[in-house]
Design a protein around this motif. Structure first.
Motif, mmCIF file in Angstrom:
data_model
loop_
_atom_site.group_PDB
_atom_site.id
_atom_site.type_symbol
_atom_site.label_atom_id
_atom_site.label_comp_id
_atom_site.label_asym_id
_atom_site.label_seq_id
_atom_site.Cartn_x
_atom_site.Cartn_y
_atom_site.Cartn_z
ATOM 1 N N GLU A 1 2.416 11.939 2.265
ATOM 2 C CA GLU A 1 1.908 13.234 2.477
ATOM 3 C C GLU A 1 3.167 14.276 2.461
ATOM 4 O OE1 GLU A 1 -1.085 13.923 5.336
ATOM 5 O OE2 GLU A 1 -0.829 16.028 5.268
ATOM 6 N N ARG B 1 -0.553 9.639 -4.029
ATOM 7 C CA ARG B 1 -1.750 8.890 -3.484
ATOM 8 C C ARG B 1 -1.979 7.571 -4.439
ATOM 9 N NH1 ARG B 1 -4.988 5.550 -1.753
ATOM 10 N NH2 ARG B 1 -6.823 6.004 -0.752
ATOM 11 N N TRP C 1 -5.221 12.208 5.810
ATOM 12 C CA TRP C 1 -4.696 13.360 5.281
ATOM 13 C C TRP C 1 -4.788 14.602 6.078
ATOM 14 C CZ3 TRP C 1 -1.410 11.501 1.824
ATOM 15 C CH2 TRP C 1 -1.862 10.621 0.797
ATOM 16 N N ALA D 1 -2.050 16.715 0.891
ATOM 17 C CA ALA D 1 -2.285 15.940 -0.177
ATOM 18 C C ALA D 1 -2.697 16.796 -1.357
ATOM 19 C CB ALA D 1 -3.682 15.047 0.164
#
Ligand SMILES: Nc1nc2c(c(=O)[nH]1)N[C@H]1C(S)=C(S)[C@@H](COP(=O)(O)O)O[C@H]1N2
Ligand SMILES: [Mo]
Length: 356
Positions: free
Chosen positions: A20, A39, A102, A106
């Motif tokens: 993150e 991600r 998250w 993100a």
């Protein structure tokens, strides 16, 4: 559970790698590569520059295989675009849903350089009666969720052909002027400006033209939701365009703010197929709102930065919120739409702080 990594990203999970971005460090029109969130559903695949090929196959004629040299011979194009994971903000939902937890980070905005997908499609002679293109990554594995297929699958998503032909859709090999980092999809990734990150397939290996709607796992099980058709029936649809949203970068969640001193609340706002026109800020949990000052607009699919001054006059706990509006008349909602499950979390997020 998160811990700081060496590069200043928060590690949400190690394997697969989910990192993150520190959204409170937001400082400009673009996010530096080493601060850009990651991600990934599976481990990044290895590749060899010499033997790597992008296969394009479909309904017409012969499949083609392009090398990186072939791709780099096509006229380059650069686009600035926000990439937001549709699970961004999941930590703010009341029930603890499955998926990466998250908070605000993100999301990132970068300048992407590559070739227009349309140019590659013309080169490949994709038939115009194809309905969709399926984009497959070289990465593969077993998905994380409880509802999943038995064996390994590749990451894959589709786009309707008319969308795929739009000039802003890129096959990118550079990010903020540097060669695309491995974690972000090297050597080549799809960039779909204005759409949630799920569509921007990393480690792109294969493009296939198909005549039916693609029913892949990341299209129908994950990154899909129930849409109310308004006539008493619902249907499962894939997540597509970004929802209007603004986020507060400063203060950070649970920050301590000094009493009686001017403080600058900052953040970013973004939307799809429109311009951000207004951002309002509330320091009393959404009872009263003040207009923020907007930076000049950037490129169409980038974010718009904003700021607002606040001098807290009394000690105590405060709930800050921001609310964006766009040129298409859309307003950030005050509640999460439950039909979107733990995706598309774009309501006015409460940022709690302490003044002392
Ligand atoms: N091949 C592949 N592409 C992928 C993914 C993936 O796991 N594999 N994740 C998708 C998701 S859900 C998001 S939000 C973005 C994240 O891009 P980033 O890691 O460069 O920030 O990539 C998308 N493309
Ligand atoms: Mo995502």
């Amino acid at each position: 559970m998160s811990s700081p990594s060496s590069s200043g990203l928060l590690v949400r999970t190690h394997q697969p790698q989910n990192l993150e971005s520190p959204f409170s460090a937001l400082h400009g029109a673009t996010t530096p590569n080493d601060r850009f969130f990651v991600r990934s559903h599976f481990d990044p695949p290895q590749f060899d520059r010499e033997t790597w090929r992008l296969r394009v196959q479909g309904l017409s004629g012969k499949p083609i295989a392009l090398s990186l040299d072939d791709i780099e011979k096509i006229a380059p194009s650069t686009q600035t675009a926000v990439i937001e994971c549709s699970g961004n903000g999941r930590l703010f939902l009341d029930t603890a849903p499955e998926g990466v937890q998250w908070e605000l980070g993100a999301i990132g905005c970068a300048s992407w350089t590559g070739v227009r997908l349309a140019a590659v499609l013309d080169h490949a002679g994709i038939q115009h009666d194809a309905l969709e293109l399926v984009f497959e990554g070289a990465d593969h594995g077993v998905p994380e969720k409880s509802l999943k297929p038995k064996g390994e699958i590749h990451y894959a998503r589709s786009l309707p052909l008319p969308i795929a032909r739009q000039p802003e859709i890129l096959l990118a090999y550079k990010m903020n002027g540097e060669s695309l980092p491995a974690a972000h999809g090297a050597p080549l990734r799809l960039i779909v400006p204005g759409w949630y990150g799920v569509s921007s397939v990393k480690w792109l290996a294969k493009i296939t033209a198909v005549k039916e709607q693609f029913q892949g796992y990341f299209q129908t099980v994950e990154y899909a939701y129930w849409k109310d058709r308004g006539n008493g029936s619902i249907e499962r649809v894939p997540i597509t365009t970004l929802s209007i949203k603004s986020q507060i970068s400063q203060p950070a969640v649970n920050e301590q703010i000094p009493l009686g001193v001017p403080y600058r609340i900052r953040g970013a706002a973004w939307t799809a197929n429109a311009e951000i026109t207004t951002v309002e800020v509330s320091v009393d949990g959404g009872v009263t709102w003040t207009q923020a000052n907007l930076d000049p607009p950037g490129e169409r699919n980038s974010w718009r930065l904003w700021e607002c001054n606040w001098t807290p006059a009394a000690a105590g706990a405060y709930t800050l919120m921001s609310r964006a509006r766009d040129s298409a008349g859309r307003v950030q909602p005050s509640r999460h739409d439950e039909n979107h499950e733990s995706y598309m979390i774009h309501h006015t997020l409460p940022i709690t702080v302490k003044v002392a």
